[in-house]
Design a protein around this motif. Structure first.
Motif, PDB file in Angstrom:
ATOM      1  N   GLU A 164       0.828  -1.208   0.000  1.00  0.00           N
ATOM      2  CA  GLU A 164       0.000   0.000   0.000  1.00  0.00           C
ATOM      3  C   GLU A 164       0.864   1.261   0.000  1.00  0.00           C
ATOM      4  OE1 GLU A 164      -2.907  -0.214   3.131  1.00  0.00           O
ATOM      5  OE2 GLU A 164      -4.003  -1.825   2.118  1.00  0.00           O
ATOM      6  N   THR A 165       1.966   1.224   0.727  1.00  0.00           N
ATOM      7  CA  THR A 165       2.876   2.376   0.747  1.00  0.00           C
ATOM      8  C   THR A 165       3.462   2.611  -0.639  1.00  0.00           C
ATOM      9  OG1 THR A 165       3.406   2.019   3.072  1.00  0.00           O
ATOM     10  CG2 THR A 165       4.989   3.314   1.776  1.00  0.00           C
ATOM     11  N   ILE A 166       3.898   1.533  -1.281  1.00  0.00           N
ATOM     12  CA  ILE A 166       4.468   1.656  -2.630  1.00  0.00           C
ATOM     13  C   ILE A 166       3.401   2.157  -3.600  1.00  0.00           C
ATOM     14  CG2 ILE A 166       5.385   0.370  -4.609  1.00  0.00           C
ATOM     15  CD1 ILE A 166       6.883  -1.404  -2.539  1.00  0.00           C
ATOM     16  N   ALA A 167       2.217   1.554  -3.573  1.00  0.00           N
ATOM     17  CA  ALA A 167       1.148   1.957  -4.495  1.00  0.00           C
ATOM     18  C   ALA A 167       0.788   3.423  -4.288  1.00  0.00           C
ATOM     19  CB  ALA A 167      -0.077   1.076  -4.301  1.00  0.00           C
ATOM     20  N   ARG A 168       0.597   3.824  -3.050  1.00  0.00           N
ATOM     21  CA  ARG A 168       0.222   5.214  -2.750  1.00  0.00           C
ATOM     22  C   ARG A 168       1.304   6.178  -3.219  1.00  0.00           C
ATOM     23  NH1 ARG A 168      -0.253   4.601   2.256  1.00  0.00           N
ATOM     24  NH2 ARG A 168      -2.413   3.936   2.197  1.00  0.00           N
ATOM     25  N   THR A 169       2.559   5.863  -2.898  1.00  0.00           N
ATOM     26  CA  THR A 169       3.666   6.745  -3.264  1.00  0.00           C
ATOM     27  C   THR A 169       3.799   6.865  -4.777  1.00  0.00           C
ATOM     28  OG1 THR A 169       4.845   6.162  -1.248  1.00  0.00           O
ATOM     29  CG2 THR A 169       6.157   7.104  -3.034  1.00  0.00           C
ATOM     30  N   GLU A 170       3.760   5.741  -5.464  1.00  0.00           N
ATOM     31  CA  GLU A 170       3.944   5.755  -6.918  1.00  0.00           C
ATOM     32  C   GLU A 170       2.770   6.443  -7.622  1.00  0.00           C
ATOM     33  OE1 GLU A 170       6.657   4.983  -8.425  1.00  0.00           O
ATOM     34  OE2 GLU A 170       7.726   3.814  -6.923  1.00  0.00           O
ATOM     35  N   ILE A 171       1.552   6.185  -7.170  1.00  0.00           N
ATOM     36  CA  ILE A 171       0.377   6.801  -7.800  1.00  0.00           C
ATOM     37  C   ILE A 171       0.377   8.306  -7.570  1.00  0.00           C
ATOM     38  CG2 ILE A 171      -2.143   6.997  -7.620  1.00  0.00           C
ATOM     39  CD1 ILE A 171      -2.196   3.921  -7.336  1.00  0.00           C
ATOM     40  N   LEU A 172       0.653   8.732  -6.344  1.00  0.00           N
ATOM     41  CA  LEU A 172       0.674  10.173  -6.064  1.00  0.00           C
ATOM     42  C   LEU A 172       1.813  10.870  -6.798  1.00  0.00           C
ATOM     43  CD1 LEU A 172      -0.234  10.284  -2.274  1.00  0.00           C
ATOM     44  CD2 LEU A 172      -1.627  11.016  -4.207  1.00  0.00           C
ATOM     45  N   THR A 173       2.972  10.227  -6.857  1.00  0.00           N
ATOM     46  CA  THR A 173       4.102  10.829  -7.570  1.00  0.00           C
ATOM     47  C   THR A 173       3.768  10.999  -9.040  1.00  0.00           C
ATOM     48  OG1 THR A 173       5.693   9.881  -6.009  1.00  0.00           O
ATOM     49  CG2 THR A 173       6.550  10.553  -8.161  1.00  0.00           C
ATOM     50  N   ALA A 174       3.233   9.952  -9.654  1.00  0.00           N
ATOM     51  CA  ALA A 174       2.891  10.037 -11.078  1.00  0.00           C
ATOM     52  C   ALA A 174       1.766  11.040 -11.322  1.00  0.00           C
ATOM     53  CB  ALA A 174       2.490   8.653 -11.597  1.00  0.00           C
ATOM     54  N   SER A 175       0.782  11.067 -10.441  1.00  0.00           N
ATOM     55  CA  SER A 175      -0.324  12.031 -10.587  1.00  0.00           C
ATOM     56  C   SER A 175       0.179  13.456 -10.477  1.00  0.00           C
ATOM     57  CB  SER A 175      -1.391  11.781  -9.520  1.00  0.00           C
ATOM     58  OG  SER A 175      -2.012  10.546  -9.720  1.00  0.00           O
TER      59      SER A 175
END
Length: 181
Positions: A164-175
Motif C-alpha cells: 500500500e505504501t508503494i502503491a500510494r507513493t507511486e500513484i501520487l508521484t505520477a499524478s
C-alpha cells in the motif's frame, strides 16, 4: 417580457457561448432577468440546461468525467520503482506494468496494492521483524502451529502495508508529475 428581452445583449451572449464563457456571461443577465421577470428567468434557465444536456448527449461538447490523466499514465511506467529499494530489475519492470495499468484502467490504491503484493516481498528490516517476533513467541513456549499461524499473519500484514505504501507513493508521484507536465 419585452423589457427583459431588451435588457439582454444577444451579441455578447452569442460571443460568450462561442468562447466558452457562457455561464460567466449569463449569470449577471440571469440575475437581472430574475428581478424583472421571475417566471421568464426560470424558463430561460430550464431551456439553457435542457440545451446543454442535448448538446452533451449529441457529443457537441467533449465532456469527460473519467479520472484518467494521460500525462500521469505516461509518467508512471518509466518512473515506477525509482523510490523503491531492495527490488530486482525484473520486479521493477513488473511494477511499472501494474502501475501503468492502474492509471489506464482507473484502479485505486488498494486495488493496485493488491496487484503489487504478488510481485514484492518484505524488506530485510521487515523480515528481521518477523524473525524477532517468531523468536519471542518461541521463548514464550507457544506451540509451533500457533507460532506459524501468527508469524504468517504478521508477515502478511507487513507485506500489505509495504504494498500500500508503494502503491500510494507511486500513484501520487505520477499524478503530481502528470499535473505539472
Amino acid at each position: 417580457v419585452l423589457q427583459a428581452r431588451n435588457g439582454v445583449n444577444l451579441e455578447a451572449l452569442a460571443q460568450a457561448i462561442l468562447t466558452g464563457r457562457a455561464l460567466a456571461e449569463l449569470e449577471p443577465q440571469l440575475a437581472r432577468l430574475s428581478r424583472q421577470a421571475p417566471l421568464l428567468s426560470a424558463t430561460i434557465r430550464q431551456g439553457f440546461l435542457l440545451g446543454a444536456q442535448v448538446a452533451i448527449a449529441e457529443g457537441a461538447f467533449p465532456l469527460r468525467l473519467d479520472l484518467v490523466n494521460p500525462f500521469a499514465a505516461t509518467f508512471a511506467e518509466p518512473q515506477t520503482g525509482a523510490l523503491s529499494t531492495g527490488i530486482t530489475e525484473e520486479t521493477r519492470q513488473a511494477m511499472q506494468r501494474v502501475l501503468g495499468e492502474a492509471f489506464t484502467e482507473g484502479r485505486d490504491v488498494r486495488q493496485t496494492a493488491r496487484a503489487l503484493r504478488d510481485l514484492i516481498g518484505l524488506t530485510d528490516r521487515q523480515a528481521q521483524a518477523v524473525e524477532t517476533f517468531r523468536a519471542r513467541l518461541t521463548a514464550e513456549g507457544i506451540d509451533e502451529a500457533r507460532i506459524l499461524a501468527r508469524t504468517e499473519r504478521y508477515a502478511a500484514a507487513l507485506l500489505r502495508q509495504r504494498s500500500e505504501t508503494i502503491a500510494r507513493t507511486e500513484i501520487l508521484t505520477a499524478s503530481n508529475q502528470g499535473q505539472q507536465d
